[in-house]
Design an enzyme around this catalytic site. Sequence first.
Site, PDB file in Angstrom:
ATOM      1  N   SER A  66      -5.957   5.204   2.682  1.00  0.00           N
ATOM      2  CA  SER A  66      -4.433   5.337   2.443  1.00  0.00           C
ATOM      3  C   SER A  66      -3.949   5.539   4.083  1.00  0.00           C
ATOM      4  CB  SER A  66      -4.091   6.473   1.592  1.00  0.00           C
ATOM      5  OG  SER A  66      -4.213   5.913   0.364  1.00  0.00           O
ATOM      6  N   LYS A  69      -1.705   2.772   5.072  1.00  0.00           N
ATOM      7  CA  LYS A  69      -0.211   2.702   4.723  1.00  0.00           C
ATOM      8  C   LYS A  69       0.704   3.135   5.702  1.00  0.00           C
ATOM      9  CE  LYS A  69      -1.448   4.176   0.046  1.00  0.00           C
ATOM     10  NZ  LYS A  69      -1.744   5.160  -0.916  1.00  0.00           N
ATOM     11  N   TYR A 191      -4.060  -5.498  -0.125  1.00  0.00           N
ATOM     12  CA  TYR A 191      -4.104  -4.092   0.065  1.00  0.00           C
ATOM     13  C   TYR A 191      -5.384  -3.448  -0.068  1.00  0.00           C
ATOM     14  CZ  TYR A 191      -3.388   0.686  -1.950  1.00  0.00           C
ATOM     15  OH  TYR A 191      -3.207   1.901  -1.869  1.00  0.00           O
ATOM     16  N   TYR A 242      -0.028  13.193  -0.555  1.00  0.00           N
ATOM     17  CA  TYR A 242       0.085  13.106  -1.755  1.00  0.00           C
ATOM     18  C   TYR A 242       0.772  14.219  -2.549  1.00  0.00           C
ATOM     19  CZ  TYR A 242      -4.069  10.105  -0.813  1.00  0.00           C
ATOM     20  OH  TYR A 242      -4.602   9.006  -0.037  1.00  0.00           O
ATOM     21  N   VAL A 260      -8.451   8.907   0.964  1.00  0.00           N
ATOM     22  CA  VAL A 260      -9.641   9.358   0.104  1.00  0.00           C
ATOM     23  C   VAL A 260     -10.994   8.917   0.791  1.00  0.00           C
ATOM     24  CG1 VAL A 260      -8.185   9.318  -2.011  1.00  0.00           C
ATOM     25  CG2 VAL A 260      -9.701   7.473  -1.416  1.00  0.00           C
TER      26      VAL A 260
END
Length: 306
Positions: A66, A69, A191, A242, A260
């Site tokens: 992530s 992102k 993605y 998160y 992660v």
Amino acid sequence: MRTIDYAQALREAASAAGLTAGSGRVADYIPALAEVDPDAFGMAVATVAGELYTVGDATTPFSIQSISKVFALAAVMSLDGDAIWKRVGREPSGTPFNSLVQLEAERGYPRNPMINAGALVVTDRLLELTGDAFGAIRGLLRQEAVRPDLDSDPRMIRSEAENSHRNAAMAHLIASHDNLVNDVAAVLEHYTAQCAIEATCADIAVSAGFLARGGVLNSGESLLTASQTKRLNSVLLTCGNYDAAGEFAYRVGLPGKSGVGGGILAVIPGTATVCAWSPRLDRAGNSVAAVAALDAFTSVTGASIF
């Protein structure tokens, strides 16, 4: 202005990380992630002056997941200004990063771009703008890290694709509310590939330097305006870790983004970018040792934004 001894700060951060030995669990819902050394630890600091400091396994590649992102959102903002905010929000989620509940309740409008649902919308828009969302993100990382061989791990792509049922469900739910433009399969492909990029702590710290330099790349060219950079960093502060973003802000006091794979990117505006990595995760999906290391680092250096 206080001079920071980054080498000493990294040694103390590594010591703090060591105190967490055995705490947390490696992500296993993606089988390829479960194969990494659970006790690996690395950390790197890249200053705006071009200096690089490292400790531990800072040159060992890992799956950035992530953290990608951040670069996806930066690429979209650089090409499309503020238009993305019509399709994704900027508020903390308060739910797990792969939750479907909130997405259903809010009719396909993701709460922020740092959770999976929001990142799917960002990837969709980047694919629409460039024709190759994954290529745009990989290209930005290759350029800034000066690593032309930086790429995704094909094994990780396969492992993620075979276990991406929740991401697929999210993408279809978003599409059902007309918030995806491209084919769901294409969005998921790009993605998944961006999440499977392998990079080192040093690569990530150096590549994200534009977030500490007001949007200016290593070449001196601007990727983002100073205002856009401020806004992106604010999203990282409130949404980047998160549903433990508040805890991260409390302990570390910097904008940050976790993955992660065990990596966490943190930004000291005007000063440096930092990346810490260790695979064991807490219940929210953030690296236990990396959070401890960044907590110690900002405590020792006084580098918190607060």
